[in-house]
Design an enzyme around this catalytic site. Structure first.
Site, PDB file in Angstrom:
ATOM      1  N   THR A  19      46.216  41.284  41.181  1.00  0.00           N
ATOM      2  CA  THR A  19      47.026  40.595  40.264  1.00  0.00           C
ATOM      3  C   THR A  19      48.281  41.143  39.919  1.00  0.00           C
ATOM      4  O   THR A  19      49.203  40.666  39.620  1.00  0.00           O
ATOM      5  CB  THR A  19      46.110  40.684  38.936  1.00  0.00           C
ATOM      6  N   HIS A 114      45.594  49.790  32.560  1.00  0.00           N
ATOM      7  CA  HIS A 114      44.749  50.141  31.583  1.00  0.00           C
ATOM      8  C   HIS A 114      43.443  50.713  32.398  1.00  0.00           C
ATOM      9  O   HIS A 114      42.540  51.349  31.770  1.00  0.00           O
ATOM     10  CB  HIS A 114      44.149  49.034  31.015  1.00  0.00           C
ATOM     11  N   LYS A 126      53.314  49.481  42.611  1.00  0.00           N
ATOM     12  CA  LYS A 126      53.649  48.064  42.682  1.00  0.00           C
ATOM     13  C   LYS A 126      55.442  47.873  42.776  1.00  0.00           C
ATOM     14  O   LYS A 126      55.900  48.898  42.411  1.00  0.00           O
ATOM     15  CB  LYS A 126      53.479  47.156  41.595  1.00  0.00           C
ATOM     16  N   ASP A 277      48.319  50.470  26.107  1.00  0.00           N
ATOM     17  CA  ASP A 277      47.563  51.036  27.573  1.00  0.00           C
ATOM     18  C   ASP A 277      48.150  52.004  28.207  1.00  0.00           C
ATOM     19  O   ASP A 277      49.230  52.562  27.892  1.00  0.00           O
ATOM     20  CB  ASP A 277      47.147  49.787  28.266  1.00  0.00           C
ATOM     21  N   ARG A 282      50.728  46.713  27.778  1.00  0.00           N
ATOM     22  CA  ARG A 282      49.575  45.940  26.869  1.00  0.00           C
ATOM     23  C   ARG A 282      49.819  46.285  25.381  1.00  0.00           C
ATOM     24  O   ARG A 282      49.956  47.654  25.140  1.00  0.00           O
ATOM     25  CB  ARG A 282      48.117  46.240  27.531  1.00  0.00           C
ATOM     26  N   THR A 344      46.800  33.747  35.770  1.00  0.00           N
ATOM     27  CA  THR A 344      47.071  35.031  35.369  1.00  0.00           C
ATOM     28  C   THR A 344      47.816  35.964  36.202  1.00  0.00           C
ATOM     29  O   THR A 344      47.889  35.678  37.608  1.00  0.00           O
ATOM     30  CB  THR A 344      45.388  35.519  35.224  1.00  0.00           C
ATOM     31  N   GLU A 363      49.394  36.620  27.202  1.00  0.00           N
ATOM     32  CA  GLU A 363      48.015  36.388  27.767  1.00  0.00           C
ATOM     33  C   GLU A 363      46.867  36.943  27.042  1.00  0.00           C
ATOM     34  O   GLU A 363      47.198  37.786  26.121  1.00  0.00           O
ATOM     35  CB  GLU A 363      48.110  37.334  29.144  1.00  0.00           C
ATOM     36  N   LYS A 376      55.219  42.256  30.570  1.00  0.00           N
ATOM     37  CA  LYS A 376      54.885  42.355  29.144  1.00  0.00           C
ATOM     38  C   LYS A 376      55.165  43.730  28.453  1.00  0.00           C
ATOM     39  O   LYS A 376      55.489  44.822  29.295  1.00  0.00           O
ATOM     40  CB  LYS A 376      53.336  41.936  29.045  1.00  0.00           C
ATOM     41  N   ARG A 496      34.981  37.419  34.869  1.00  0.00           N
ATOM     42  CA  ARG A 496      35.563  37.180  33.677  1.00  0.00           C
ATOM     43  C   ARG A 496      35.287  35.742  33.234  1.00  0.00           C
ATOM     44  O   ARG A 496      35.489  34.895  33.821  1.00  0.00           O
ATOM     45  CB  ARG A 496      37.065  37.473  33.462  1.00  0.00           C
TER      46      ARG A 496
END
Ligand code: G16
Length: 543
Positions: A19, A114, A126, A277, A282, A344, A363, A376, A496
Site C-alpha cells: 500500500t 505505524h 518508499k 504515528d 497519521r 486505499t 482515510e 497525509k 480488515r
C-alpha cells in the site's frame, strides 16, 4: 579518493511494494544486498544522474545506516544533490514538503509507518515523486519488475557523511545538504493556521495532551505546540524519537494509544488529546470523554476548514478512500463541492490534489491531509482541529454533536484480524468473491443486500484503472460492509472488516458505535464465514 564500485547481485524475491512502499522485517532489510537491490531498482526506474532528491526517515532502528547506504548509492549513480534531514530524520509530511519546496526530482523516505521498530521489528522504504506524493502503482510496479531482473548495483566507496549537524557536505561529486527537519515544516503550518488565535487559547488555560509515541513527530510537536504556541510544558509526551519507539507500537488508535485514551476519559482530562504515528502522517484526536473516529474527523474538518486562514476561500472538493465512511460525502453535498472515492493508499489522492479537484483528503486509517503537501499529515490535522476549536469556542463533544445533528451520523468501526495464515485469508476471499453475484436480494440480520462487488477505480485525471480494491456489500438501509486484506503488514495476512451504519437522527445519534453496529458485525461474520475460514471469531484490534 572515492571510488565507484559495481557490485554483482541477483534478484531477491518479494520486493513488491505494498500500500505504501516496501515494508519488511528489519533483519530482512539488513540482509545481504536487500536494501541495495531495491534502491538500485528505484534509481534504474526513476533515473538518478544529475538529479536532486530528499532523504529522511522516521528514525527507527537501521534508519541511520540505511541513509548512509542510500547516499553512497545516489552518489555512485550520479545524483547531483541530496537534501537530508539532520540525523537522517524527516517526518513523512515534512519530507513531502521539502520535495515540493525545493522542486526536487523526488525523495526517498525510510519508514514502516505505524509498525513497531527495532532489530526484530519492521523497516521500510518508499519513493515519492516530484509532486511530493508516494509513487503511483505504475512506478512501484516498474520498480518491482526491475528487482526481478537486477544483476548489479553501484555504490561509492567512502566514509559516512556527518549527518549530525546542519550544513553542506561533499560525497564524491554529489552535494549533501543536511537541513533542520522541523524549520520549513513549522513555517508551512504557520502559514496555514491562525497561530495568534491558537496562542491565545493556550494562554487562556486551554489544556492539551499530545502523544508522539516516542516517534518522529516529537520534535515537530514540541517546536510548534510548546515553543511557538505556548502550550504548557508537558503538553507533549513521548516526544523524543527512539529507534525502537521505546517499545511502543506507534499506531495512534484507541488500542495502541491506550494511555492517552485513559487520560482523556479520566476526571482530570485536558480539553483536547491527540496522537501521531511512527512517521508523523497519521493522527488520532480525542475530546474530553469522547473519541473522534477518523471518518468523522475528516467530515468535521471538511465542514469547518474555512475557519482556518489557509482554507478561508473554501474547498474545491473532498476525497476519501472507499472503506472510509460516507460522512465526508454528506458535507461535500451540503457545500456543493466535488466528492471522490478512491482505493486505499494515499498515492491515489495525488492526481486529484494536483489537478485541483480536491483540497482535503482522508482515510479511516487515521490519515487526513490537504493540498499543502502530498502525504497525509498528522500534525496538520491536529492544528486544524485546534484552529476550529479556537474559533468555535466549543468542546470537541459539542462540535461532534452539532455535526451529527446537521448531517446525521455514520456509525463506523474497523475490525482487524491480524497475522492470519495467508492461504486461509486467500481462500476466504476467493469464496467471498465467488458468492458476490448471489448476494443482492438476500436478507441478513433483517437487512436486505442491494449490491455487492469488488471495488474498481478509474482515476478521473489520468484514466488509470485499479482493480480488486476491496469487497463491498451494501444494504437497503444504507449500511455497508467492506472486506480488504491490508497491504502494509509484514507477517501473514491482516483481514480488515469495515463496518458502517447510517442514522439520520434526531434520535439515536448517541449510541456506542459497537452497539449501533452489532447487526452489521454479525452480518459481516456470517457472509464471509470468518471463523470457519480463519479460526478467528473476534478481532485483534477494533478502531
Ligand atoms: C498507508 C497508506 C494509507 C492506508 C494505510 C493502511 O498508510 O498510505 O493510505 O490507508 O497504509 O493500508 P492497509 O489497509 O493496506 O494496511 P501508512 O500510514 O501505513 O503509510
Amino acid at each position: 579518493m572515492t571510488q565507484i564500485t559495481t557490485v554483482t547481485t541477483a534478484p531477491i524475491a518479494g520486493q513488491k511494494p505494498g500500500t505504501s512502499g516496501l515494508r519488511k522485517k528489519t533483519p530482512v532489510f539488513m540482509g545481504r544486498h536487500y536494501l541495495e537491490n531495491f534502491i538500485q531498482a528505484t534509481f534504474d526506474v526513476v533515473g538518478c544522474a544529475g538529479k536532486t532528491f530528499v532523504l529522511g526517515g522516521d528514525g527507527r532502528y537501521f534508519n541511520d545506516r540505511a541513509a548512509q547506504v542510500i547516499l553512497r548509492m545516489a552518489a555512485a549513480n550520479g545524483a547531483a544533490r541530496v537534501i537530508v534531514g539532520q540525523g537522517a530524520i524527516l517526518s513523512t509530511p515534512a519530507a513531502s514538503h521539502l520535495i515540493r519546496l525545493n522542486g526536487t526530482d523526488g525523495g526517498i523516505i525510510m519508514s514502516a509507518s505505524h509498525n513497531p521498530g527495532g532489530p526484530e521489528e519492521d523497516f521500510g522504504v518508499k519513493f515519492n515523486m516530484p509532486n511530493g506524493g508516494p509513487a503511483p502503482e505504475g512506478v512501484t510496479e516498474a520498480i518491482y519488475q526491475r528487482t526481478t531482473v537486477i544483476t548489479e548495483y553501484k555504490v561509492l566507496e567512502a566514509q559516512d557523511v556527518d549527518l549530525g549537524s546542519v550544513g553542506r557536505h561533499q560525497l564524491g561529486a554529489m552535494v549533501v545538504d543536511v537541513v533542520d527537519p522541523v524549520a520549513d515544516y513549522a513555517a508551512l503550518m504557520e502559514s496555514l493556521f491562525d497561530f495568534p488565535a491558537l496562542k491565545a487559547i493556550f494562554a487562556g488555560g486551554f489544556r492539551m495532551r499530545m502523544d508522539s509515541m516516542c516517534a518522529v513527530t516529537g520534535p515537530y510537536a514540541m517546536e510548534i505546540l510548546e515553543n511557538r504556541l505556548g502550550a504548557a510544558k508537558g503538553t507533549c509526551v513521548n516526544a523524543t524519537p527512539l529507534p525502537d519507539f521505546g517499545g511502543m507500537h506507534p499506531d495512534p488508535n484507541p488500542t495502541w494509544a491506550e494511555a492517552l485514551m485513559d487520560e482523556m476519559f479520566s476526571a482530570a482530562a485536558p480539553d483536547f488529546g491527540a496522537a501521531s504515528d511512527g512517521d508523523g502522517d497519521r493522527n488520532m484526536v480525542v475530546g474530553r470523554g469522547i473519541y473522534v473516529s477518523p471518518s468523522d474527523s475528516l467530515a468535521v474538518l471538511a465542514a469547518n476548514a474555512h475557519l482556518a486562514p489557509g482554507y478561508k476561500a473554501g474547498l474545491k472538493g473532498v476525497a476519501r478512500s472507499m472503506p472510509t465512511s460516507a460522512a465526508a460525502d454528506r458535507v461535500a453535498d451540503a457545500l456543493g463541492i466535488g466528492k471522490y472515492e478512491t482505493p486505499t493508499g494515499w498515492k491515489f489522492f495525488g492526481n486529484l490534489l494536483d489537478a485541483g479537484r480536491a483540497t482535503i483528503c482522508g482515510e479511516e486509517s487515521f490519515g487526513t491531509g490537504s493540498d499543502h503537501v502530498r502525504e497525509k499529515d498528522g500534525l496538520w490535522a491536529i492544528l486544524l482541529w485546534l484552529n476550529i476549536l479556537a474559533v468555535r469556542k466549543q468542546s470537541v463533544a459539542e462540535i461532534l454533536q452539532d455535526h451529527w445533528a446537521k448531517y446525521g451520523r455514520n456509525y463506523y468501526s474497523r475490525h482487524d484480524f491480524e497475522a492470519i495464515e495467508t492461504a486461509k485469508a486467500d481462500a476466504m476471499f476467493a469464496a467471498l468473491r465467488g458468492s458476490l453475484a448471489n448476494l443482492p436480494g438476500r436478507v441478513v440480520e433483517g437487512m436486505t443486500i442491494t449490491a455487492a462487488d469488488d471495488f474498481a477505480y478509474t482515476d478521473p485525471v489520468d484514466g488509470s484503472v485499479s482493480m480488486k480494491q476491496g469487497v463491498r456489500v451494501m444494504f437497503a438501509d444504507g449500511s455497508r460492509i467492506v472486506y480488504r486484506l491490508s497491504g502494509t503488514g509484514t507477517e501473514g495476512a491482516t483481514l480488515r472488516v469495515y463496518l458502517e451504519r447510517y442514522a439520520a437522527g434526531p434520535d439515536g445519534l448517541d449510541l456506542d458505535a459497537q452497539k449501533a453496529l452489532a447487526p452489521v458485525i454479525r452480518a459481516a461474520h456470517a457472509l464471509a464465514g470468518i471463523a470457519a475460514h480463519t479460526g478467528r471469531s473476534a478481532p485483534d484490534v477494533v478502531t
